[in-house]
Motif scaffolding. Structure first.
Motif: not given
Length: 129
Positions: A21-26, A54-56, A80-82, A31-32
């Motif tokens: 996910i671009p811009g999010f800390p993996p 993401y983008g696959d 994230g998909i929505r 953890a979430q």
């Protein structure tokens, strides 16, 4: 409700793999997701995750593979998909794949990785009403 062998509702969670996910800390997203999985267990639901990149370009095939594994009571499509406009086509594809391959399942949408179980439960309760 279909429910698995133990009598727990089976739920499939479809979302992005945290490390894509671009811009999010993996680490924070992972953890979430773990916190969200604990919530499924607390509510007595069996959760399986279908995490796509993401983008696959093969994301739809990955989703279909998971949808064909077994019948689910509910399928949660992750926020994230929505939410981002740039993945709207993927969102539409995922919803239609769920409808085609799991017509008995309720479809739920979360607002984040930690509340997926709550939205799945809400959708299952609405189905019973």
């Amino acid at each position: 409700m279909i429910a698995n062998v133990e009598g727990m509702p089976d739920v499939l969670l479809i979302g992005f793999a945290p490390d894509t996910i671009p811009g999010f800390p993996p680490g924070a997203v992972a953890a979430q997701l773990e916190e969200g999985s604990r919530r499924f267990a607390d509510l007595g639901m069996a959760e399986e995750q279908c995490l796509i990149g993401y983008g696959d370009p093969d994301a739809a095939a990955t989703v279909v593979e998971h949808l064909k594994r077994k019948p689910y009571d509910a399928v949660v499509v992750g926020g994230g998909i929505r939410k981002p406009a740039e993945v709207l086509e993927l969102f539409q594809t995922v919803v239609n794949l769920v409808h085609r391959h799991q017509p008995q399942a309720v479809i739920a949408f979360n607002s984040g990785p930690t509340d997926s179980a709550d939205w799945a439960l809400k959708a299952l309760e609405q189905q019973r009403a």
